[in-house]
Design an enzyme around this catalytic site. Structure first.
Site, PDB file in Angstrom:
ATOM      1  N   THR A 134       0.842  -1.209   0.000  1.00 30.59           N
ATOM      2  CA  THR A 134       0.000   0.000   0.000  1.00 30.59           C
ATOM      3  C   THR A 134       0.871   1.250   0.000  1.00 30.59           C
ATOM      4  OG1 THR A 134      -1.660  -1.226   1.252  1.00 30.59           O
ATOM      5  CG2 THR A 134      -1.865   1.173   1.247  1.00 30.59           C
ATOM      6  N   ARG A 187       8.729  -9.489  -1.802  1.00 30.72           N
ATOM      7  CA  ARG A 187       8.737 -10.951  -1.922  1.00 30.72           C
ATOM      8  C   ARG A 187       8.197 -11.397  -3.278  1.00 30.72           C
ATOM      9  NH1 ARG A 187       6.344 -11.459   4.080  1.00 30.72           N
ATOM     10  NH2 ARG A 187       4.819 -10.173   3.036  1.00 30.72           N
ATOM     11  N   GLY A 219      -0.273   9.167   9.299  1.00 28.07           N
ATOM     12  CA  GLY A 219      -0.225   9.117   7.832  1.00 28.07           C
ATOM     13  C   GLY A 219       0.172  10.429   7.179  1.00 28.07           C
ATOM     14  N   ILE A 242      -0.759  13.500   7.778  1.00 28.55           N
ATOM     15  CA  ILE A 242      -0.716  14.736   8.576  1.00 28.55           C
ATOM     16  C   ILE A 242       0.744  15.011   8.964  1.00 28.55           C
ATOM     17  CG2 ILE A 242      -1.492  15.910  10.679  1.00 28.55           C
ATOM     18  CD1 ILE A 242      -3.875  13.985  10.769  1.00 28.55           C
ATOM     19  N   LYS A 271       2.288   5.043  17.982  1.00 24.52           N
ATOM     20  CA  LYS A 271       2.349   6.411  17.437  1.00 24.52           C
ATOM     21  C   LYS A 271       2.496   7.464  18.540  1.00 24.52           C
ATOM     22  CE  LYS A 271      -0.441   5.035  13.436  1.00 24.52           C
ATOM     23  NZ  LYS A 271      -1.824   4.825  12.981  1.00 24.52           N
TER      24      LYS A 271
HETATM   25  P1  NDP Z   1       1.677  -3.918   2.828  1.00 27.74           P
HETATM   26  O1  NDP Z   1       1.440  -5.226   3.483  1.00 27.74           O
HETATM   27  O2  NDP Z   1       0.658  -3.389   1.919  1.00 27.74           O
HETATM   28  O3  NDP Z   1       3.057  -3.990   2.021  1.00 27.74           O
HETATM   29  C1  NDP Z   1       4.216  -4.541   2.566  1.00 27.74           C
HETATM   30  C2  NDP Z   1       5.249  -4.665   1.472  1.00 27.74           C
HETATM   31  O4  NDP Z   1       6.458  -5.086   2.056  1.00 27.74           O
HETATM   32  C3  NDP Z   1       4.901  -5.640   0.373  1.00 27.74           C
HETATM   33  O5  NDP Z   1       5.388  -5.185  -0.860  1.00 27.74           O
HETATM   34  C4  NDP Z   1       5.664  -6.892   0.805  1.00 27.74           C
HETATM   35  O6  NDP Z   1       6.084  -7.677  -0.293  1.00 27.74           O
HETATM   36  C5  NDP Z   1       6.903  -6.296   1.434  1.00 27.74           C
HETATM   37  N1  NDP Z   1       7.462  -7.163   2.446  1.00 27.74           N
HETATM   38  C6  NDP Z   1       6.937  -7.478   3.646  1.00 27.74           C
HETATM   39  N2  NDP Z   1       7.758  -8.303   4.290  1.00 27.74           N
HETATM   40  C7  NDP Z   1       8.820  -8.522   3.484  1.00 27.74           C
HETATM   41  C8  NDP Z   1      10.003  -9.289   3.576  1.00 27.74           C
HETATM   42  N3  NDP Z   1      10.252 -10.022   4.658  1.00 27.74           N
HETATM   43  N4  NDP Z   1      10.869  -9.248   2.560  1.00 27.74           N
HETATM   44  C9  NDP Z   1      10.627  -8.523   1.454  1.00 27.74           C
HETATM   45  N5  NDP Z   1       9.521  -7.767   1.313  1.00 27.74           N
HETATM   46  C10 NDP Z   1       8.637  -7.777   2.305  1.00 27.74           C
HETATM   47  O7  NDP Z   1       2.003  -2.891   4.004  1.00 27.74           O
HETATM   48  P2  NDP Z   1       1.681  -1.331   4.045  1.00 27.74           P
HETATM   49  O8  NDP Z   1       2.179  -0.686   2.803  1.00 27.74           O
HETATM   50  O9  NDP Z   1       0.272  -1.135   4.437  1.00 27.74           O
HETATM   51  O10 NDP Z   1       2.561  -0.869   5.300  1.00 27.74           O
HETATM   52  C11 NDP Z   1       3.954  -0.692   5.215  1.00 27.74           C
HETATM   53  C12 NDP Z   1       4.442   0.069   6.437  1.00 27.74           C
HETATM   54  O11 NDP Z   1       3.826   1.331   6.479  1.00 27.74           O
HETATM   55  C13 NDP Z   1       4.085  -0.597   7.776  1.00 27.74           C
HETATM   56  O12 NDP Z   1       5.123  -0.346   8.685  1.00 27.74           O
HETATM   57  C14 NDP Z   1       2.818   0.132   8.198  1.00 27.74           C
HETATM   58  O13 NDP Z   1       2.620   0.122   9.595  1.00 27.74           O
HETATM   59  C15 NDP Z   1       3.152   1.518   7.712  1.00 27.74           C
HETATM   60  N6  NDP Z   1       1.990   2.372   7.494  1.00 27.74           N
HETATM   61  C16 NDP Z   1       0.961   1.930   6.711  1.00 27.74           C
HETATM   62  C17 NDP Z   1      -0.100   2.757   6.434  1.00 27.74           C
HETATM   63  C18 NDP Z   1      -1.211   2.328   5.539  1.00 27.74           C
HETATM   64  O14 NDP Z   1      -2.117   3.115   5.290  1.00 27.74           O
HETATM   65  N7  NDP Z   1      -1.198   1.107   5.013  1.00 27.74           N
HETATM   66  C19 NDP Z   1      -0.167   4.116   6.985  1.00 27.74           C
HETATM   67  C20 NDP Z   1       0.998   4.502   7.760  1.00 27.74           C
HETATM   68  C21 NDP Z   1       2.027   3.639   8.007  1.00 27.74           C
HETATM   69  P3  NDP Z   1       5.108  -8.688  -1.037  1.00 27.74           P
HETATM   70  O15 NDP Z   1       3.839  -7.939  -1.359  1.00 27.74           O
HETATM   71  O16 NDP Z   1       5.861  -9.026  -2.256  1.00 27.74           O
HETATM   72  O17 NDP Z   1       4.862  -9.796  -0.096  1.00 27.74           O
HETATM   73  N1  HSE Z   2      -3.985   0.612  10.771  1.00 23.94           N
HETATM   74  C1  HSE Z   2      -3.667   1.993  10.837  1.00 23.94           C
HETATM   75  C2  HSE Z   2      -4.935   2.809  11.098  1.00 23.94           C
HETATM   76  C3  HSE Z   2      -2.990   2.402   9.536  1.00 23.94           C
HETATM   77  O1  HSE Z   2      -6.047   2.258  11.036  1.00 23.94           O
HETATM   78  O2  HSE Z   2      -4.832   3.999  11.394  1.00 23.94           O
HETATM   79  C4  HSE Z   2      -2.277   3.705   9.612  1.00 23.94           C
HETATM   80  O3  HSE Z   2      -1.205   3.696  10.479  1.00 23.94           O
END
Ligand code: NDP
Ligand code: HSE
Length: 435
Positions: free
Chosen positions: A14, A46, A135, A137, A206
């Site tokens: 994401t 991955r 996020g 903000i 957070k």
């Molecule tokens: P997703 O699960 O959508 O994406 C994670 C990504 O990391 C995927 O591309 C995955 O690869 C890759 N990945 C995970 N583990 C491994 C590994 N061991 N080796 C290689 N690649 C890996 O997560 P998000 O994008 O939602 O979240 C990412 C970070 O951002 C987290 O720390 C989350 O807390 C933070 N965050 C997320 C928000 C959100 O709105 N989603 C908002 C604010 C912070 P593959 O798909 O190929 O498995």
């Molecule tokens: N799971 C989190 C939320 C994503 O609902 O706010 C953003 O950190």
């Protein structure tokens, strides 16, 4: 000035996907802001096939996360994988290799932030984490720069979108917690395993980071008191409304004379406060500084591009720094003298309270409850006794208190629950006036 800045990105989910899209779409904009082209050189994830479909042919795709730290051509590593490992090893290796790091990983920083920030300071590189809190903000930048003149008194935020969506849905549609959670899952807001969201852990990660930044302390996640929304009853949301309050899951950190309060729990907020009207998946953070007073920051706390907005803003800051545009803004200031006594145990925190007590409707009950309150130095602000239903001999008393010490309240609750005329557990919620 470095004309091309090469980025290594760990994670293309994401946030990674959103970051890649924003970097590409706004490339000219970012060039105008920094004088450099920000190019993604390598993506590590991955599922290589899926990643190949998302990125241009010029971008290398690998499953070897640590290769990003080892690549001498990569200037900045963006960690948007989540989880502790291999994220922690990657971040530390990137720092050791003299690379700046941008991360959205609040769990990693809340638990291992001290080690990571110390390593970065020793190496003279930046670990930027705007995306980790609320996020899109820009609350980290606000605390570090915009409010730099102030002695921060408190920071209170709705910083978990999933739980705020659940609370809004329970109130607006009269749904139970389980029904609202199921809606959040259907709409894709809650994680498949939503435990961190609903049990307050994500919000605690957070607020731990905001607390460290606001009060110049190390990051101390274990000092946080954490209570989620999973046990919240729709009935209490209704009573809160009757009293002029909304229930919100708040991350709270306050500087008190005796120490720092650090806590996450559902709380009653007066409906007239802007923050009480932050609904659905939106986030909001209120900061009180001694000079500025209270300020409110509102926006999307999650999602691909809102979060990417924060990741890319960190990249821009770092590129400007690399180009010698301005001094390194402190990412964290660690007070080496801080020990555990900096943080107040939950029993010493001060709030006002909402309590719902199930009682037998007979003379003397109210007097018993009032005596226990007085014995524990708790002053009642408002009290309502619900009408007893015909044929029933029990009813409910709902009480709002003035400020009281948590430890005294817990003691009073135990004594009230031990009364013969009281049935079940007392529902206790905290109240934050935010003024
Ligand atoms: P997703 O699960 O959508 O994406 C994670 C990504 O990391 C995927 O591309 C995955 O690869 C890759 N990945 C995970 N583990 C491994 C590994 N061991 N080796 C290689 N690649 C890996 O997560 P998000 O994008 O939602 O979240 C990412 C970070 O951002 C987290 O720390 C989350 O807390 C933070 N965050 C997320 C928000 C959100 O709105 N989603 C908002 C604010 C912070 P593959 O798909 O190929 O498995
Ligand atoms: N799971 C989190 C939320 C994503 O609902 O706010 C953003 O950190």
């Amino acid at each position: 000035m470095k004309k091309i800045i090469q980025i290594g990105m760990a994670g293309l989910g994401t946030v990674g996907g959103g970051t890649y899209a924003v970097l590409k779409r706004n490339s000219d904009e970012l060039y105008a802001r920094t004088g450099s082209r920000l190019e993604v050189k390598t993506v590590a994830c991955r599922n290589v096939e899926r990643a190949r479909e998302l990125v241009d042919a010029s971008v290398e795709v690998t499953t070897d996360v640590m290769a990003l730290a080892a690549d001498p051509q990569i200037d900045i590593v963006v960690e948007v994988m989540g989880g502790i490992e291999p994220a922690k090893s990657l971040v530390l290796a990137a720092i050791a290799a003299g690379k700046h790091v941008v991360t959205a990983n609040k769990a990693l920083l809340a638990i291992h932030g001290n080690e990571i920030f110390t390593a970065a300071a020793q190496k003279g590189v930046v670990v930027a984490y705007e995306a980790a809190v609320a996020g899109g903000i820009p609350i980290i930048k606000t605390l570090r720069e915009g409010l730099a003149a102030n002695r921060i008194e408190w920071v209170v935020g709705i910083i978990n979108g999933t739980s705020n969506f659940i609370l809004t849905t329970m109130r607006e549609k009269g749904l139970s917690f389980e029904q609202a959670l199921s809606q959040a899952q259907q709409l894709g807001y809650a994680e498949a395993d939503p435990t961190f969201d609903i049990e307050g852990v994500d919000a605690a990660h957070k607020i731990t980071l905001l607390s460290a930044l606001a009060f110049h302390t190390p990051v101390n996640f274990k000092a946080a008191y954490i209570e989620g929304i999973s046990k919240l009853d729709a009935e209490d949301i209704g009573y809160a409304e009757e009293f002029g309050y909304r229930i919100k899951l708040l991350g709270i950190t306050k500087r008190k004379q005796k120490g720092i309060e650090l806590r996450v729990h559902p709380a009653l907020v007066p409906k007239r406060r802007l923050v009480a009207n932050v609904e659905g998946v939106m986030n909001a953070v209120v900061v009180k500084g001694d000079a500025v007073g209270t300020t409110l920051y509102h926006g999307r706390g999650a999602g691909a591009e809102p979060t990417a907005s924060a990741v890319v803003a960190d990249l821009v800051d770092i590129v400007r720094l690399m180009n010698g545009e301005r001094a390194d803004p402190a990412v964290s200031t660690i007070a080496p003298e801080a020990d555990d006594s900096f943080w107040l145990p939950m029993s010493e925190t001060v709030s006002s309270y909402y309590m719902r007590i199930g009682v037998v409707d007979k003379p003397g009950v109210l007097a018993d409850v009032a005596r226990i309150f007085a014995d524990n130095d708790i002053s009642i602000e408002t009290m309502v006794q619900k009408e007893t239903a015909p044929g029933e001999d029990s009813t409910e008393i709902v009480i709002l208190t003035h400020s009281a010490v948590e430890g005294n309240v817990q003691q009073a609750v135990k004594a009230i629950e031990a009364l013969q005329t009281v049935h079940g557990s007392v529902v206790v919620l905290r109240k934050e006036e935010l003024c």
